[in-house]
Design an enzyme around this catalytic site. Structure first.
Site, mmCIF file in Angstrom:
data_model
loop_
_atom_site.group_PDB
_atom_site.id
_atom_site.type_symbol
_atom_site.label_atom_id
_atom_site.label_comp_id
_atom_site.label_asym_id
_atom_site.label_seq_id
_atom_site.Cartn_x
_atom_site.Cartn_y
_atom_site.Cartn_z
ATOM 1 N N LYS A 111 6.493 4.533 -7.940
ATOM 2 C CA LYS A 111 7.481 3.755 -7.460
ATOM 3 C C LYS A 111 7.047 2.545 -6.743
ATOM 4 O O LYS A 111 7.463 1.275 -6.870
ATOM 5 C CB LYS A 111 8.190 4.787 -6.468
ATOM 6 C CG LYS A 111 8.786 5.784 -7.007
ATOM 7 C CD LYS A 111 9.816 6.545 -5.855
ATOM 8 C CE LYS A 111 9.008 6.898 -4.845
ATOM 9 N NZ LYS A 111 8.438 7.996 -5.277
ATOM 10 N N THR A 159 4.256 0.805 -7.527
ATOM 11 C CA THR A 159 4.029 -0.150 -8.725
ATOM 12 C C THR A 159 5.196 -1.108 -9.180
ATOM 13 O O THR A 159 5.342 -2.103 -9.282
ATOM 14 C CB THR A 159 3.187 0.609 -9.615
ATOM 15 O OG1 THR A 159 2.255 1.433 -8.942
ATOM 16 C CG2 THR A 159 2.485 -0.474 -10.573
ATOM 17 N N ARG A 215 5.808 1.052 2.738
ATOM 18 C CA ARG A 215 5.375 1.855 3.754
ATOM 19 C C ARG A 215 3.893 1.810 3.866
ATOM 20 O O ARG A 215 3.465 1.300 3.054
ATOM 21 C CB ARG A 215 5.400 3.408 3.374
ATOM 22 C CG ARG A 215 6.968 3.729 3.302
ATOM 23 C CD ARG A 215 7.277 5.131 2.782
ATOM 24 N NE ARG A 215 6.939 5.176 1.284
ATOM 25 C CZ ARG A 215 6.794 6.195 0.640
ATOM 26 N NH1 ARG A 215 6.936 7.426 1.192
ATOM 27 N NH2 ARG A 215 6.552 6.315 -0.691
ATOM 28 N N LYS A 228 -8.224 10.263 -4.390
ATOM 29 C CA LYS A 228 -7.902 8.915 -4.929
ATOM 30 C C LYS A 228 -6.489 8.510 -5.309
ATOM 31 O O LYS A 228 -5.944 9.450 -5.610
ATOM 32 C CB LYS A 228 -8.852 8.961 -6.188
ATOM 33 C CG LYS A 228 -10.095 8.548 -6.178
ATOM 34 C CD LYS A 228 -10.889 8.205 -7.321
ATOM 35 C CE LYS A 228 -12.424 8.002 -7.251
ATOM 36 N NZ LYS A 228 -12.506 6.600 -7.102
ATOM 37 N N ALA A 245 7.329 11.977 4.329
ATOM 38 C CA ALA A 245 8.418 12.279 3.509
ATOM 39 C C ALA A 245 8.836 13.835 3.679
ATOM 40 O O ALA A 245 9.792 14.030 3.434
ATOM 41 C CB ALA A 245 8.276 11.633 2.292
ATOM 42 N N PHE A 268 8.825 10.227 -2.506
ATOM 43 C CA PHE A 268 9.432 11.480 -3.378
ATOM 44 C C PHE A 268 10.396 11.077 -4.182
ATOM 45 O O PHE A 268 10.558 10.004 -4.631
ATOM 46 C CB PHE A 268 9.826 12.429 -2.277
ATOM 47 C CG PHE A 268 8.771 13.134 -1.439
ATOM 48 C CD1 PHE A 268 7.414 12.943 -1.766
ATOM 49 C CD2 PHE A 268 8.888 13.968 -0.497
ATOM 50 C CE1 PHE A 268 6.390 13.409 -1.186
ATOM 51 C CE2 PHE A 268 8.059 14.733 -0.079
ATOM 52 C CZ PHE A 268 6.611 14.380 -0.008
ATOM 53 N N PHE A 285 11.436 2.669 -17.046
ATOM 54 C CA PHE A 285 10.492 3.709 -17.584
ATOM 55 C C PHE A 285 9.183 2.905 -17.786
ATOM 56 O O PHE A 285 8.927 1.757 -18.268
ATOM 57 C CB PHE A 285 11.006 4.122 -18.927
ATOM 58 C CG PHE A 285 12.261 4.741 -18.884
ATOM 59 C CD1 PHE A 285 12.284 6.185 -18.467
ATOM 60 C CD2 PHE A 285 13.394 4.051 -18.964
ATOM 61 C CE1 PHE A 285 13.509 6.538 -18.316
ATOM 62 C CE2 PHE A 285 14.611 4.616 -18.734
ATOM 63 C CZ PHE A 285 14.860 6.126 -18.363
ATOM 64 N N TRP A 304 1.995 -3.245 -14.851
ATOM 65 C CA TRP A 304 1.010 -2.403 -14.490
ATOM 66 C C TRP A 304 -0.092 -2.877 -15.393
ATOM 67 O O TRP A 304 -1.201 -3.425 -14.827
ATOM 68 C CB TRP A 304 0.912 -0.836 -14.742
ATOM 69 C CG TRP A 304 -0.304 -0.226 -14.357
ATOM 70 C CD1 TRP A 304 -0.684 0.399 -13.155
ATOM 71 C CD2 TRP A 304 -1.318 0.201 -15.047
ATOM 72 N NE1 TRP A 304 -1.894 0.741 -13.194
ATOM 73 C CE2 TRP A 304 -2.232 0.846 -14.543
ATOM 74 C CE3 TRP A 304 -1.501 0.061 -16.579
ATOM 75 C CZ2 TRP A 304 -3.427 1.115 -15.138
ATOM 76 C CZ3 TRP A 304 -2.655 0.455 -17.232
ATOM 77 C CH2 TRP A 304 -3.810 1.095 -16.562
#
Lengths: 689, 689
Positions: free
Chosen positions: A176, A178, A200, A211, A405, A436, A511, A542
């Site tokens: 999310k 990204t 956040r 990681k 969360a 989440f 997606f 990405w």
């Protein structure tokens, strides 16, 4: 005043004065021009012009007020005034975006972050219309933004407000952050639309355990990512300090009340009615019942050995030992307060309202009762200011607050969103994310965060990976991807539809494509649209940055412009049980809820204490729509068990526990701190993600 | 190249090149001029001039290298070069001091601090010769200074180095920080001599317990004092994070080694010789003996309930609970490392060397063994940079590191002193202070800090109040001042003489005047000089600022210019016991020392482990020269009992415990957090000191 009059016709502001303002024919002044009356004292340098908020250097001595000098002085004043007026308004961004040159295969997040040189943060601040005295710089690439901006731009219309949420995830997360970063990079760097990402601040503890940074990833990141992930500007450290001061105040108070006479406590009166208000407020016995203390100490370290501890075992504590625990710092109620507050006044009130225990009569004991509200506010006075950073493509980002969360609402701060909405302007976009899956993060975003802020979202982006869709469609686990079928996808898409329609938001499904084939993506997009999504597009930020999410950015722009039909899921005036049931049935698809006796008695107590009308913040696993992490897809007909109910009165919500929630992560057998190092030559961080 | 040649005669630097440098008659170039050879590529814009560290914009296109363009380009290059050369050198300060308008009676520290508007920190930085890329600004009035400055100014001679120490104090403290700040205000704002104060960063915890800041007081303060006392730039928060990551790593490692197979630990080989270095370093069993763990968790909160705790009681920790404790953050060995390190490389090595426990064979286990050195260094990478602030009169101050004087050496950082000594220039002064009385703080300054830094102090200012002299001369306690006698003072003065002569430093005695009469002051000054002080002067900076300490500043200047006869008290190669005895006899006046069996066995162990040649950091009460706080004046013939001996191997000292030392303060019955508040309108802190 002949020189001045010449120039009155063109001015936005006219200063009348010196020595006889009535001598100026007002008909000479254009309609719509602001007229200020101004005395001889002003022109001779005795007065400033505080009412306009501007200062300028006098050109003339007090004893030499010639007409020419007066005119020059007025001219100076007017140009100051014009500048000031201009500054009060929203200004168009003139953003210089940073170019990306994506490599293939995509290097590590840290390598990508380091390969890009961020703009100096004061340059970025100026580009997006912040005034010099509205920012406080922290190093080269971070700045805090002062809340005074909200007052300056109060008449400015808000931009569009977009939430990025996710479908029920796999344990690896679905990206999310990204998507959030990729989307603003696309909007601003490729479509030339003002946009802001509001993220956040991640907890520092887990950074050294497993990681996975929170700054986005690949070519959609906040930079410098090591600054983002470590310390930042110290907000979480401030929360730790405030939280633990309150904890120490509780135990010390109990000890002193138990071991000292009233005289030592500062009371030498026997008639309770003779006590002054200060004596009552500061010295009276609180009679805290130690068994009811709900306020825990916190650390921003993954330290599993602090999950359950016994404190007060030194001889100096005279046997007043008790069982306690440390939580991870972001689980502190103070973090939730920071995320939900909308001003310094409001934060102080919320901090004072926080309930930490009950007294021996069952009445709530608050931070204010302990006399610590002011000190907590002082410790948090800088943390309340949102932190400005930038994406890999040089577009602005706020990083502010990161409530857990698990037991809180998992959304970044209201203040960052509000400031960003002013800064982007009416045509701009603010994109924020909810922790989440949509059943938790989005539901809380709508019913807790939007309720607190009064803001209304214009669109929701729902992130789904084929990986997660497959797992929830019947795959045995995230590490093995089964061949998929139409049926599998359809089930998931329907579940999206169910939960999203509740909110009547325009929704865009997205997606991520890292491991997915084109055929799968096309199929998913088609099914998602058939299931009610406004649009469904694949995106590639990405691997190539904002350019890879232009299609998403266009879809979001179109969705946001269609108008929102947002409404809350429940009325806060309903009884606590009704609110919990509504969420369980409408969002999770449960048949009903089942309260433990403990939960029922807590609900009764909170209702009796007057906290019954707060919104609900469910503490439930994010790995299933139900309470059982292994129930994938769309479970039906289950009964949601509520084992306990707690309250964050300062933050302003009741949180029912569905099973046990860990509030202190541990370090794995091979923590990633092994790989983290500093190159002492270049001062660069190595091995961080 | 005719245009260029014209100009060669006057240049400091000559760039030869384009196209045939040999054509320039070298006789035209003045002797002493730097000659750089420079290719055609450079002149046509293909090359930068990285060797000079300067960059400039090319004036000419690659395909148009006319003589004129080349000459202009060279000229540009030379002026850049000149600027660069100038920047490499120490520049004279052009300091704009802030004016004081002292009120009488003297208002509260916070009121005085707030009444003065500090200079923007970037202005101050520029005034004292810092380059723009050598500072990192934190808000309006704080900045971090990068260590690269030490390389740039490495050929610059150091200024004079002055220590402010105190006589054995009363429990209220005698105002060393105030003297330190008052002295630099006098030197720079009133005598126009460059000077820098280097102070410790105070622990935040006690700020909310007992009133009394560490920023000086009255009209000799560091401003803004609330920034100084709270958070600062987060250095102590970084120490807390690093300290607790190491603590969590220890317990988690023991748990995993005890509950997992070698396979889970990442080892699948049975022959130990077949293990790769990585496997040995990262995965091998450390076999830590839990009963030997000396590494404690820390918090920057006065939390007495954490003095002794039991950790690991949650079911997830499978019964591996043990007793542990939290210390105040400044008691962390990492703080002592920060204070004693002189570079990033050295800090990393020290962090790795820190011993946290022994293994089951009695061998030391270090942070490096746990694989956490790199992560600790990353967490501390910004904390290593000293923090620049200013005094009430606008003169520069470094605030950096504040190791606990109880169990560590109680002195601010070596790095701040080193940087300040370069910045003030050869004629300037750096004034720093040592915690507690001279028997503790000054002794450790000389034998630990100066040994680590290689710096030699030029003068010592010994702070004494008549109040403290009276108490140590026979008064029953600090709250009651007895009439004094010549005899009383003489005794004290002699004790000063005894301990100071050991170090053969020029010493200036100073007497604070807040509660003293002129006759008393004159008497004390006379006796101090008779006892061997270089000079003894009263000072009044608390009530009127630097102007009140001009006499002190002159005395310090004269003392420092007389040359130093500094030597260490002991040779580190002596056995540990001998070093302890030397300090006890020469500094405290003890007849001998007495080791507990525990102390003796620890000394044997440390010696056997190869740590015998470290300096000694005594952990002794500061309220008496002896180990008994109620023994005032100059106790004689006592035997100093050493109850235990511990080691800070990373910091680099052995610390013998003389009695028990509290490492976690508590909150008093009426903590001062009651009075602390934030005005939400003005955002100003109220009630802080």
């Amino acid at each position: 005043l002949s020189l001045t009059i010449q120039w009155l016709h063109e001015a936005d502001i006219v200063v009348l004065g010196s020595p006889k303002p009535e001598e100026i024919p007002l008909s000479w002044i254009q309609p719509g021009t602001t007229v200020l009356n101004c005395s001889h004292d002003f022109l001779s340098g005795k007065l400033g012009c505080g009412s306009l908020g501007v200062h300028f250097n006098g050109l003339i001595a007090e004893d030499d007020v010639s007409l020419l000098a007066a005119a020059l002085r007025i001219q100076n004043m007017v140009s100051s005034g014009r500048r000031w007026l201009r500054e009060q308004q929203h200004t168009r961004w003139r953003l210089h975006c940073l170019k990306l040159q994506p490599l293939s295969p995509v290097p590590s997040d840290l390598e990508i972050s380091r390969a890009q040189t961020p703009k100096a943060v004061e340059v970025l601040a100026k580009e997006i219309g912040l005034l010099a005295d509205e920012i406080e710089i922290y190093g080269k690439s971070k700045a805090k933004v002062r809340l005074s901006l909200l007052e300056r731009l109060k008449d400015q219309a808000d931009g569009k407000y977009v939430l990025v949420a996710g479908i029920t995830p796999t344990p690896l997360g679905e990206g999310k952050s990204t998507v959030t970063v990729g989307l603003v990079q696309a909007l601003t760097a490729h479509l030339n639309i003002n946009s802001f990402a509001c993220l956040r601040q991640p907890s520092q503890g887990p950074t050294f355990g497993v990681k996975g940074g929170a700054a986005g990833g690949g070519y959609a990141q906040v930079i410098p990512m090591e600054e983002f992930n470590l310390h930042l500007t110290g907000d979480i450290h401030a929360i730790t300090a405030a939280n633990n001061l309150l904890a120490a105040a509780i135990d010390t108070r109990i000890l002193h009340e138990n071991t000292q006479t009233d005289k030592k406590l500062g009371i030498n009166k026997t008639d309770p009615n003779a006590l002054t208000e200060e004596e009552i407020g500061k010295f009276a016995r609180l009679n805290i019942d130690p068994s009811t203390i709900t306020w825990q100490r916190v650390l921003d370290t993954n330290d599993r050995f602090l999950r359950k501890i016994t404190i007060g075992q030194a001889p100096t504590e005279k046997g007043y030992s008790r069982q306690a625990q440390f939580d991870i710092a972001v689980a502190s109620e103070i973090m939730a307060v920071l995320a939900l507050t909308d001003s310094l006044v409001d934060m102080k009130e919320r901090l004072g309202r926080m309930v930490v225990a009950s007294d021996k009569n069952g009445q709530p004991v608050t931070a204010e009762d302990l006399g610590v509200t002011g000190a907590l506010t002082v410790l948090m006075k800088d943390a309340i200011k949102p932190n400005l950073m930038q994406t890999l493509e040089g577009t602005p980002v706020f990083v502010h607050a990161g409530p857990f969360a698990n037991i809180a609402h998992g959304n970044s701060s209201v203040l960052a969103d509000k400031i960003a909405l002013k800064l982007v302007g009416e045509e701009g976009f603010v994109v924020t994310e909810a922790g989440f899956g949509a059943d938790i993060g989005m539901e809380k975003f709508f019913n807790i965060k939007c309720r607190a802020s009064g803001l209304v979202p214009n669109a929701v982006v729902l992130v789904a990976t084929v990986r997660a869709l497959k797992m929830h469609g019947g795959g045995p686990g995230v590490s093995l991807l089964l061949p998929s079928s139409k049926h599998t996808f359809l089930k998931i898409s329907l579940s999206l539809k169910t939960s999203l329609n509740e909110y009547r938001c325009k929704t865009t499904n997205v997606f991520i494509t890292r491991t997915d084939t084109r055929a799968e993506i096309d199929l998913v997009c088609e099914l998602a649209k058939r299931a009610g999504a406004f649009d469904a597009v694949p995106c590639y930020h990405w691997s190539i940055g904002g350019k890879g999410s232009v299609e998403l950015a266009r879809a979001v722009r179109d969705a946001a412009n269609k108008g929102s039909r947002f409404r809350f899921l429940y009325d806060v005036q309903l009884p606590i049980v009704e609110k919990i049931r509504t969420i369980a049935q409408a969002v999770y698809g449960a048949r009903d809820i089942e309260l433990s006796p403990e939960a029922q008695s807590k609900i009764d107590r909170y209702t009796q204490q007057g906290f019954g009308n707060l919104p609900i913040c469910m503490a439930k696993t994010h790995l299933s729509l139900s309470h059982q992490p292994d129930k994938k897809g769309v479970p039906r007909d289950f009964i949601l068990p509520i084992s306990d109910v707690r309250a964050s009165i300062g933050a302003g919500f009741i949180y029912p526990l569905v099973g046990t929630m860990s509030t202190m992560p541990g370090l794995p057998t091979r923590p990633c701190f092994y790989d983290i190092d500093l190159d002492t030559e270049t001062e660069q961080v190595k091995g961080l993600f």
